[in-house]
Design a protein around this motif. Structure first.
Motif, mmCIF file in Angstrom:
data_model
loop_
_atom_site.group_PDB
_atom_site.id
_atom_site.type_symbol
_atom_site.label_atom_id
_atom_site.label_comp_id
_atom_site.label_asym_id
_atom_site.label_seq_id
_atom_site.Cartn_x
_atom_site.Cartn_y
_atom_site.Cartn_z
ATOM 1 N N VAL A 142 -59.706 -35.679 9.574
ATOM 2 C CA VAL A 142 -58.700 -34.983 10.379
ATOM 3 C C VAL A 142 -57.388 -35.764 10.390
ATOM 4 N N VAL A 143 -57.475 -37.077 10.554
ATOM 5 C CA VAL A 143 -56.259 -37.919 10.563
ATOM 6 C C VAL A 143 -55.537 -37.833 9.217
ATOM 7 N N LEU A 144 -56.320 -37.894 8.112
ATOM 8 C CA LEU A 144 -55.707 -37.806 6.782
ATOM 9 C C LEU A 144 -55.033 -36.452 6.582
ATOM 10 N N ALA A 145 -55.688 -35.370 6.995
ATOM 11 C CA ALA A 145 -55.108 -34.035 6.841
ATOM 12 C C ALA A 145 -53.832 -33.895 7.656
ATOM 13 N N ALA A 146 -53.867 -34.402 8.885
ATOM 14 C CA ALA A 146 -52.667 -34.327 9.731
ATOM 15 C C ALA A 146 -51.531 -35.170 9.166
ATOM 16 N N ASP B 226 -44.186 -24.780 10.166
ATOM 17 C CA ASP B 226 -44.317 -23.844 9.039
ATOM 18 C C ASP B 226 -45.605 -23.060 9.309
ATOM 19 N N LEU B 227 -45.451 -21.752 9.651
ATOM 20 C CA LEU B 227 -46.572 -20.969 10.121
ATOM 21 C C LEU B 227 -47.721 -20.926 9.120
ATOM 22 N N GLN B 228 -47.395 -20.651 7.849
ATOM 23 C CA GLN B 228 -48.462 -20.568 6.844
ATOM 24 C C GLN B 228 -49.152 -21.911 6.656
ATOM 25 N N SER B 229 -48.378 -22.960 6.593
ATOM 26 C CA SER B 229 -48.961 -24.295 6.406
ATOM 27 C C SER B 229 -49.807 -24.699 7.620
ATOM 28 N N LEU B 230 -49.291 -24.364 8.823
ATOM 29 C CA LEU B 230 -50.075 -24.669 10.021
ATOM 30 C C LEU B 230 -51.395 -23.907 10.032
ATOM 31 N N LEU B 231 -51.351 -22.635 9.567
ATOM 32 C CA LEU B 231 -52.582 -21.845 9.501
ATOM 33 C C LEU B 231 -53.584 -22.477 8.538
ATOM 34 N N ALA C 299 -58.507 -25.785 7.693
ATOM 35 C CA ALA C 299 -59.108 -27.009 7.173
ATOM 36 C C ALA C 299 -59.753 -27.825 8.295
ATOM 37 N N LEU C 300 -59.014 -27.960 9.420
ATOM 38 C CA LEU C 300 -59.561 -28.735 10.534
ATOM 39 C C LEU C 300 -60.814 -28.065 11.107
#
Length: 531
Positions: A71-75, A88-93, A98-99
């Motif tokens: 989770v830390v790496l993805a964030a 960025d709505l799409q990226s946040l989605l 992923a999370l």
């Protein structure tokens, strides 16, 4: 913290190290691609693969730690890649998907780890139970066999399906059925005491080997067939057997039939040589005690085996559902509806595995912590079946008299059965010490006055001495030479604790009568006892 907090140690060091290294390299690669390339997509979902690689070697704490790291790496990748525009709505989605995948996968891995640990513990208990049973079986001085009666059971069930309701009458008309059933019995195992009793005949594992043990014309096996046909849980009788040297011996034969139909392939059979009459009573008691211990241990072993077998299916289903879940989440875009269905299946199979364990535990535990509704007629029938060997051993006849409609009562079933066993045992012992030509015990179940049900145990023995009637239930008072005087006192205490009464009197026609008056289901008097 040591490595044991994170790694379960179930794999060898080389294999675990390789998996950990591959997972680390994969996580670094995913982080690089997600952070420093312009590839669009939920790249962080691929961290799930790293978590799955570590699934076999991590503990629950290790799974949580791995999830936190992913989770830390993805964030961190998201923040670095979108430093100029964090919203960025799409990226946040994609990041949210992923999370969610990481959290769900970790949850499933932790559930799988818990189930696997429980399965390993069950297997260890199975091995211990089997070892304990084998030690009892091999070292006891009582001659014990494990015999396969499954084919005999199938023959008898087939006859029932054809409309046969009296196996003894059927055997008179078709005598070959007995030979057919004898030929269907196979010896699975025998201990050293069995070999000492019957020689090599004891370990003959060929079908029909019983023919060489039972003398011609003996009807003991027909009696045993009748017990099986009637669904009784045990059979006990004295029988003449023949050793490999041709010597005939009088033995006490005891067969304990399992409740589980699949366990008839290993039925425990015991024989005690009672040729020397002066040792008959002591041998009888020892045989029953040791055979009962062997049967209980065998039952626990069978239940443990069944548990290990039954858990394989839901655990396998959980793994398949988890793999399916990963595939649905790997789609672009992820199929969240399908993923939810896979998650629901995982929860369902996990609950099923838990239920299997609960059911098995309740079968193994012979006691009840809560009072339950008890069918008294069934309880009396079951108690008499347990006492069959005592009745036969003392040549005492018994009769169950039950009214057509007997309400149920609320009680602790096992304790109530112990009260009945105590009263019936006292009646048998009183008759054994009398000169009654036709000893008889009658157990009657009938509705009582008001909200009561009555069970009476009556014998036709010498009755109760007048000076003992008022002191029967006093602690430490006994009329037996070797009695302790606590049995009836404990019985009375238990019966009164559930709102009932236990009384004793002499029958006008001779003998003693003990009566239990018990409260019906829902009776207020009883409810206050447990409030």
């Amino acid at each position: 913290m040591t490595s044991t907090h994170f790694f379960n140690g179930r794999t060898d060091n080389g294999y675990g190290t390789v998996l950990a290294a591959v997972a680390l390299v994969l996580a670094g690669t995913i982080f690089y691609i997600d952070t420093f390339t312009k590839i669009e997509g939920a790249i962080a979902v691929l961290y799930v693969i790293a978590l799955l690689l570590l699934g076999d070697i991590l503990t629950a704490r290790g799974h949580v730690t791995g999830c936190v790291v992913a989770v830390v790496l993805a964030a961190a990748s998201y923040v670095y890649a979108h430093s100029d525009a964090l919203i960025d709505l799409q990226s946040l989605l994609r990041l949210s998907v992923a999370l969610a995948a990481l959290v769900i996968t970790t949850s499933l891995l932790m559930r799988n780890e818990a189930s696997r640990s429980e399965l390993i513990a069950t297997n260890a208990a199975l091995r211990e139970s089997e070892s304990r049973y084998r030690a009892i079986f091999d070292r006891t001085k009582v001659a014990l066999w494990e015999r396969d009666y499954s084919s005999v059971r199938e023959i008898l069930l087939s006859l029932k399906a054809q409309g046969v309701d009296d196996i003894r009458e059927y055997a008179r008309q078709q005598p070959e059925i007995v030979d057919r059933c004898v030929a269907a019995v196979r010896t699975v195992a025998a201990n050293e005491a069995a070999v000492e009793l019957l020689g090599r005949n004891a370990i003959d594992q060929t079908p029909g080997s019983l023919r060489r043990i039972l003398p011609p014309g003996d009807e003991t096996f027909l009696d045993l067939m009748e017990a099986m046909f009637q669904g009784r849980r045990s059979f006990s009788d004295s029988v003449t057997v023949v050793g490999d040297d041709g010597e005939k011996k009088l033995v006490l034969l005891t067969v304990s039939f399992p409740e589980d139909a699949t366990a008839f392939n290993r039925v425990v059979t015991g024989m005690v040589d009672i040729t020397q009459r002066e040792l008959a009573q002591k041998a009888l008691q020892d045989a029953r005690a040791e055979l009962a211990a062997s049967s209980r241990t065998a039952a626990i072993g069978a239940l443990s085996t069944s548990l290990a077998h039954e858990l394989n299916q839901p655990l396998g289903a959980i793994i398949v559902s988890a793999q399916t879940l990963v595939r649905w989440l790997d789609r672009d875009p992820p199929d969240l509806a399908a993923a939810k269905r896979a998650t629901d299946r995982i929860v369902r199979d996990g609950e099923r595995a838990s239920e299997i364990i609960k059911q098995t535990r309740s079968r193994i535990e012979q006691t009840q912590s809560e009072p339950t509704s008890v069918d008294l007629v069934h309880l009396v029938e079951e108690t008499c079946a347990i006492m069959d060997a005592e009745f036969d051993g003392h040549r005492v006849k018994h009769k169950i008299i039950a009214s057509k409609s007997v309400p149920q009562v609320i009680a602790m079933r096992i304790e109530l059965q112990q009260v009945l066993i105590n009263l019936v045992t006292n009646a048998i012992q009183a008759l054994a010490n009398s000169r009654q030509a036709n000893p008889q015990v009658n157990i009657e179940v009938r509705p009582g006055d008001g909200d009561q049900v009555v069970i009476s145990v009556a014998d036709n023995g010498p009755g109760i001495a007048e000076d003992a009637v008022d002191k029967l239930f006093a602690p430490f008072f006994t009329t037996k030479e070797t009695g302790m005087g606590i049995g009836l006192s404990v019985c009375k205490t238990f019966v009164e604790a559930i709102g009932g009464r236990l009384t004793a009197r002499n029958n006008a026609s001779g003998g003693a009568v003990f009566e239990l008056s018990l409260p019906l289901v829902g009776a207020k008097k009883h409810e206050t006892q447990y409030a």
